[in-house]
Design a protein around this motif. Structure first.
Motif, PDB file in Angstrom:
ATOM      1  N   LEU A 123       0.634   6.543  -6.766  1.00 62.23           N
ATOM      2  CA  LEU A 123      -0.615   7.273  -6.998  1.00 62.23           C
ATOM      3  C   LEU A 123      -0.582   8.587  -6.228  1.00 62.23           C
ATOM      4  O   LEU A 123      -1.262   8.746  -5.205  1.00 62.23           O
ATOM      5  N   ALA A 128       0.823  -1.206   0.000  1.00 62.53           N
ATOM      6  CA  ALA A 128       0.000   0.000   0.000  1.00 62.53           C
ATOM      7  C   ALA A 128       0.860   1.259   0.000  1.00 62.53           C
ATOM      8  O   ALA A 128       0.514   2.262  -0.650  1.00 62.53           O
ATOM      9  N   GLN A 166      -1.109  12.506  -5.008  1.00 65.60           N
ATOM     10  CA  GLN A 166      -2.254  13.418  -5.011  1.00 65.60           C
ATOM     11  C   GLN A 166      -2.224  14.266  -6.278  1.00 65.60           C
ATOM     12  O   GLN A 166      -1.160  14.641  -6.764  1.00 65.60           O
ATOM     13  N   PRO A 203      -7.334   5.858  -0.492  1.00 62.93           N
ATOM     14  CA  PRO A 203      -7.563   4.462  -0.088  1.00 62.93           C
ATOM     15  C   PRO A 203      -6.265   3.693   0.155  1.00 62.93           C
ATOM     16  O   PRO A 203      -6.186   2.895   1.102  1.00 62.93           O
ATOM     17  N   ALA A 204      -5.247   3.926  -0.668  1.00 64.70           N
ATOM     18  CA  ALA A 204      -3.969   3.236  -0.472  1.00 64.70           C
ATOM     19  C   ALA A 204      -3.318   3.659   0.842  1.00 64.70           C
ATOM     20  O   ALA A 204      -2.788   2.823   1.591  1.00 64.70           O
ATOM     21  N   GLY A 229       1.934   1.828  -3.337  1.00 65.74           N
ATOM     22  CA  GLY A 229       0.804   2.396  -4.068  1.00 65.74           C
ATOM     23  C   GLY A 229       0.632   3.880  -3.812  1.00 65.74           C
ATOM     24  O   GLY A 229       0.271   4.640  -4.728  1.00 65.74           O
ATOM     25  N   SER A 272      -4.608  11.942  -7.187  1.00 61.59           N
ATOM     26  CA  SER A 272      -5.134  10.698  -7.728  1.00 61.59           C
ATOM     27  C   SER A 272      -6.228  10.141  -6.821  1.00 61.59           C
ATOM     28  O   SER A 272      -6.149  10.233  -5.591  1.00 61.59           O
ATOM     29  N   SER A 273      -7.251   9.524  -7.434  1.00 60.82           N
ATOM     30  CA  SER A 273      -8.385   9.006  -6.664  1.00 60.82           C
ATOM     31  C   SER A 273      -7.999   7.802  -5.812  1.00 60.82           C
ATOM     32  O   SER A 273      -8.662   7.505  -4.821  1.00 60.82           O
ATOM     33  N   GLY A 274      -6.931   7.110  -6.187  1.00 60.80           N
ATOM     34  CA  GLY A 274      -6.517   5.937  -5.424  1.00 60.80           C
ATOM     35  C   GLY A 274      -5.548   6.234  -4.298  1.00 60.80           C
ATOM     36  O   GLY A 274      -5.157   5.319  -3.563  1.00 60.80           O
ATOM     37  N   HIS A 275      -5.156   7.494  -4.139  1.00 64.40           N
ATOM     38  CA  HIS A 275      -4.151   7.831  -3.145  1.00 64.40           C
ATOM     39  C   HIS A 275      -4.665   7.644  -1.716  1.00 64.40           C
ATOM     40  O   HIS A 275      -4.008   6.989  -0.890  1.00 64.40           O
TER      41      HIS A 275
END
Length: 272
Positions: free
Chosen positions: A154, A147, A156, A163-164, A150, A158-161
Motif C-alpha cells: 500500500l 504490517a 503512498q 495505519p499499516a 502491507g 494510499s489510505s492504508g499506508h
C-alpha cells in the motif's frame, strides 16, 4: 540406585523432553539445555546421565532463523541506501521518509518495495523459528512482519499506508519485552528504548526536519532486534551456565562429578 538419585534422574528426563532435539547436540546434550551443577547434589554418573540433574531451559531456536534474522536488516538498510542513490537531486534522507522511496511516481520505486516486502517476510520466518519465545511475542513479531508487507503493498498516497506503518512500528517495538526467555530485563530495556524512538518519530511527524532520520533509526533498530535475540540464544546454548562457587561451569567439589568407580581425593569423604 538410591531414591534421591532416581528423583534427580527423572527431573532431568522430564526437563529434556520439553526440548525439541534438532541436529547434533554436544556431549549428548539436547539443544536448548544447559547443565547446571548443583553444589549439594549427589553423584549420579552411575545411571549414565551426561550432566547434573539441574537444567536451565534457555529457549529453543531453529538455526535457519539466523538466516532470516540476518537478511532482514540487510534488506531494509540496503534497500533504502540503493533506492536513495538513484533518486534525483532534492531527495534528503534526513527529512524524507523510507516510504517516500516506494511511493507512486518515484524513480525505481520497486527497489524499496522489494526491500520492505523482504523485511516483512523475514520477520514472519524468524517468528516461526522461535518456538520457545512465547505465543504473544511471536504473534507481535508476525503482526509487525505482516504490517511491513502491507506497507509495501500500500504505497503512498494510499489510505492504508499510514495505519499499516503505525501498526508495524508499534508491534515491533513491543515484542522483545514479551519474550519468555532469559535476559528479560535487557529485553524490556530494549523495548523502552524503541518506544522512546517511536515517540521521537511521532514528534517529527508534526513538521520536524529530521523525520527521515528518526524513522531510519527506529526501523533499523527494530530490524536488528530479532538478529540479536537469535544470536544470543544460539550462543547461550553452547556455553555452560556458571553458578556461585564454581569455575568455568565445573562443580566446586571435584568429587561431585567424578566418574563412576573413581576414588575421591585424599581427605575428601566418599559420596553417600
Amino acid at each position: 540406585m538410591r531414591f534421591s538419585q532416581a528423583v534427580d534422574f527423572l527431573q532431568l528426563q522430564r526437563s529434556e523432553t520439553r526440548v525439541r532435539a534438532r541436529g547434533l547436540a554436544p556431549a549428548g546434550r539436547a539443544p536448548g539445555v544447559q547443565c547446571v551443577y548443583r553444589l549439594s547434589a549427589k553423584p549420579i554418573d552411575e545411571v549414565g546421565v551426561p550432566c547434573r540433574a539441574g537444567v536451565q531451559h534457555t529457549g529453543d531456536v531453529h538455526r535457519w532463523a539466523l538466516v532470516s534474522a540476518g537478511i532482514a536488516p540487510v534488506a531494509l538498510i540496503g534497500g533504502w541506501t540503493w533506492a536513495a542513490s538513484v533518486q534525483p537531486r532534492g531527495f534528503d534522507p534526513l527529512r524524507d521518509t523510507i516510504s517516500a522511496l516506494a511511493a507512486h511516481g518515484v524513480t525505481d520505486r520497486w527497489i524499496m518495495t522489494i526491500g520492505l516486502a523482504m523485511l516483512g517476510a523475514c520477520h514472519l520466518v524468524t517468528a516461526a523459528g522461535l518456538p520457545d519465545a512465547g505465543l504473544v511475542p511471536r504473534a507481535l513479531l508476525m503482526v509487525g512482519g505482516a504490517a511491513t508487507i502491507g506497507v509495501a503493498a500500500l504505497p503512498q498516497p494510499s489510505s492504508g499506508h499510514v495505519p499499516a506503518a503505525a501498526l508495524g512500528f508499534i508491534a515491533l517495538a513491543l515484542w522483545p519485552a514479551a519474550c519468555r526467555l532469559p535476559w528479560r530485563r535487557s529485553a524490556r530495556g530494549i523495548t523502552v528504548l524503541l518506544v522512546a524512538m517511536l515517540a521521537w518519530l511521532a514528534v517529527e511527524l508534526q513538521g520536524g526536519n529530521l523525520l527521515g532520520l528518526s524513522e531510519r533509526i527506529l526501523a533499523g533498530t527494530e530490524a536488528l532486534c530479532p538478529l540479536a535475540l537469535v544470536l544470543a540464544l544460539l550462543t547461550s546454548q553452547r556455553r555452560p551456565t556458571r553458578v556461585a562457587g564454581s569455575r568455568a561451569g565445573k562443580p566446586s567439589n571435584p568429587g561431585d562429578h567424578a566418574p563412576s568407580g573413581s576414588r575421591p581425593r585424599s581427605g575428601a569423604p566418599p559420596p553417600s
